[in-house]
Design an enzyme around this catalytic site. Structure first.
Site, PDB file in Angstrom:
ATOM      1  N   HIS A 194       2.843  -4.287   2.578  1.00 17.30           N
ATOM      2  CA  HIS A 194       3.812  -3.200   2.760  1.00 17.30           C
ATOM      3  C   HIS A 194       3.129  -1.878   2.490  1.00 17.30           C
ATOM      4  CE1 HIS A 194       4.039  -4.986  -1.260  1.00 17.30           C
ATOM      5  NE2 HIS A 194       4.213  -3.761  -1.735  1.00 17.30           N
ATOM      6  N   ASN A 230      -0.960  -1.534  -1.824  1.00 16.85           N
ATOM      7  CA  ASN A 230      -1.571  -2.119  -3.008  1.00 16.85           C
ATOM      8  C   ASN A 230      -2.055  -3.522  -2.667  1.00 16.85           C
ATOM      9  OD1 ASN A 230      -0.830   0.174  -4.452  1.00 16.85           O
ATOM     10  ND2 ASN A 230       1.156  -0.699  -5.015  1.00 16.85           N
ATOM     11  N   HIS A 268       3.579   1.672   1.141  1.00 18.36           N
ATOM     12  CA  HIS A 268       4.443   2.548   0.352  1.00 18.36           C
ATOM     13  C   HIS A 268       4.339   3.949   0.938  1.00 18.36           C
ATOM     14  CE1 HIS A 268       5.142   0.127  -3.389  1.00 18.36           C
ATOM     15  NE2 HIS A 268       4.010  -0.473  -3.019  1.00 18.36           N
ATOM     16  N   ASP A 280      12.684   1.918  -1.000  1.00 13.94           N
ATOM     17  CA  ASP A 280      12.260   1.117  -2.147  1.00 13.94           C
ATOM     18  C   ASP A 280      13.408   1.084  -3.161  1.00 13.94           C
ATOM     19  OD1 ASP A 280       9.208   0.284  -3.385  1.00 13.94           O
ATOM     20  OD2 ASP A 280      10.887   0.413  -4.773  1.00 13.94           O
ATOM     21  N   ILE A 281      13.628  -0.085  -3.735  1.00 14.64           N
ATOM     22  CA  ILE A 281      14.751  -0.267  -4.672  1.00 14.64           C
ATOM     23  C   ILE A 281      14.485   0.446  -6.001  1.00 14.64           C
ATOM     24  CG2 ILE A 281      14.000  -2.403  -5.844  1.00 14.64           C
ATOM     25  CD1 ILE A 281      16.865  -3.485  -5.257  1.00 14.64           C
ATOM     26  N   VAL A 328       4.691  -7.903  -4.616  1.00 11.98           N
ATOM     27  CA  VAL A 328       5.320  -8.665  -3.539  1.00 11.98           C
ATOM     28  C   VAL A 328       4.227  -9.005  -2.518  1.00 11.98           C
ATOM     29  CG1 VAL A 328       7.062  -8.700  -1.723  1.00 11.98           C
ATOM     30  CG2 VAL A 328       7.549  -7.504  -3.867  1.00 11.98           C
TER      31      VAL A 328
HETATM   32  P1  AMP Z   1       4.002  -3.624  -4.831  1.00 17.48           P
HETATM   33  O1  AMP Z   1       4.082  -3.529  -6.341  1.00 17.48           O
HETATM   34  O2  AMP Z   1       2.971  -2.726  -4.224  1.00 17.48           O
HETATM   35  O3  AMP Z   1       3.887  -5.053  -4.368  1.00 17.48           O
HETATM   36  O4  AMP Z   1       5.372  -3.050  -4.312  1.00 17.48           O
HETATM   37  C1  AMP Z   1       6.528  -3.819  -4.195  1.00 17.48           C
HETATM   38  C2  AMP Z   1       7.656  -2.841  -4.054  1.00 17.48           C
HETATM   39  O5  AMP Z   1       8.787  -3.518  -3.579  1.00 17.48           O
HETATM   40  C3  AMP Z   1       8.055  -2.167  -5.380  1.00 17.48           C
HETATM   41  O6  AMP Z   1       7.926  -0.755  -5.251  1.00 17.48           O
HETATM   42  C4  AMP Z   1       9.497  -2.612  -5.566  1.00 17.48           C
HETATM   43  O7  AMP Z   1      10.305  -1.616  -6.153  1.00 17.48           O
HETATM   44  C5  AMP Z   1       9.916  -2.928  -4.139  1.00 17.48           C
HETATM   45  N1  AMP Z   1      11.007  -3.879  -4.009  1.00 17.48           N
HETATM   46  C6  AMP Z   1      11.122  -5.087  -4.608  1.00 17.48           C
HETATM   47  N2  AMP Z   1      12.270  -5.689  -4.226  1.00 17.48           N
HETATM   48  C7  AMP Z   1      12.883  -4.835  -3.376  1.00 17.48           C
HETATM   49  C8  AMP Z   1      14.116  -4.887  -2.640  1.00 17.48           C
HETATM   50  N3  AMP Z   1      14.941  -5.929  -2.709  1.00 17.48           N
HETATM   51  N4  AMP Z   1      14.431  -3.838  -1.852  1.00 17.48           N
HETATM   52  C9  AMP Z   1      13.611  -2.762  -1.766  1.00 17.48           C
HETATM   53  N5  AMP Z   1      12.438  -2.668  -2.433  1.00 17.48           N
HETATM   54  C10 AMP Z   1      12.075  -3.688  -3.223  1.00 17.48           C
END
Ligand code: AMP
Length: 121
Positions: A100, A87, A102, A30-31, A96
């Site tokens: 996914h 989520n 986590h 995760d970024i 997003v």
């Molecule tokens: P959610 O809020 O459950 O949709 O989680 C989306 C996750 O994607 C968050 O924890 C972000 O930090 C992660 N995220 C968004 N863009 C990127 C990226 N380019 N590379 C890795 N993780 C990302």
């Protein structure tokens, strides 16, 4: 569904720290990590939310959990423990819209996530 940043990661159009990849799934850090270890396991098939899962996707969801456990064992934190969650939509904190998992680990994690005093309804 419209393309998300995760489709770009799957297609290698933008970089990611990839931990695991096979024909069905991809795992990458995760970024914006929320724990010492925080990575995401995503299906290559774009599915917007948990609500959009079809009966044919059941095995795919199981596979995502298998990937999470496989990486946890490989990296040596499986026995210590971890959290693996998805989520869903606004109240679930989804940002997003490509499902996914986590995977958070590396310290004792707080529970429950909702800290305010619950009012009876
Ligand atoms: P959610 O809020 O459950 O949709 O989680 C989306 C996750 O994607 C968050 O924890 C972000 O930090 C992660 N995220 C968004 N863009 C990127 C990226 N380019 N590379 C890795 N993780 C990302």
């Amino acid at each position: 569904m419209s393309e998300t940043i995760f489709t770009k990661i799957i297609n290698k159009e933008i970089p990611a720290e990839v931990l695991y990849e096979d024909e069905l799934a991809l795992a990458f850090n995760d970024i914006s990590p929320q724990a010492p270890i925080h990575f995401l396991v995503i299906p290559k098939k774009p599915i917007a939310t948990v609500n959009d899962l079809e009966p044919d996707d059941k095995a795919l969801l199981g596979h995502l959990y298998w990937v999470a456990a496989h990486i946890a064992k490989e990296k040596g934190f499986a026995e210590q423990g971890y959290r693996a969650v998805m989520n869903c939509n606004e109240d679930g904190g989804q940002t997003v819209y490509h499902i996914h998992l986590h995977v958070l680990a590396g310290k004792p994690l707080g529970w429950p996530p909702y800290q305010e005093k619950l009012k009876s309804i």
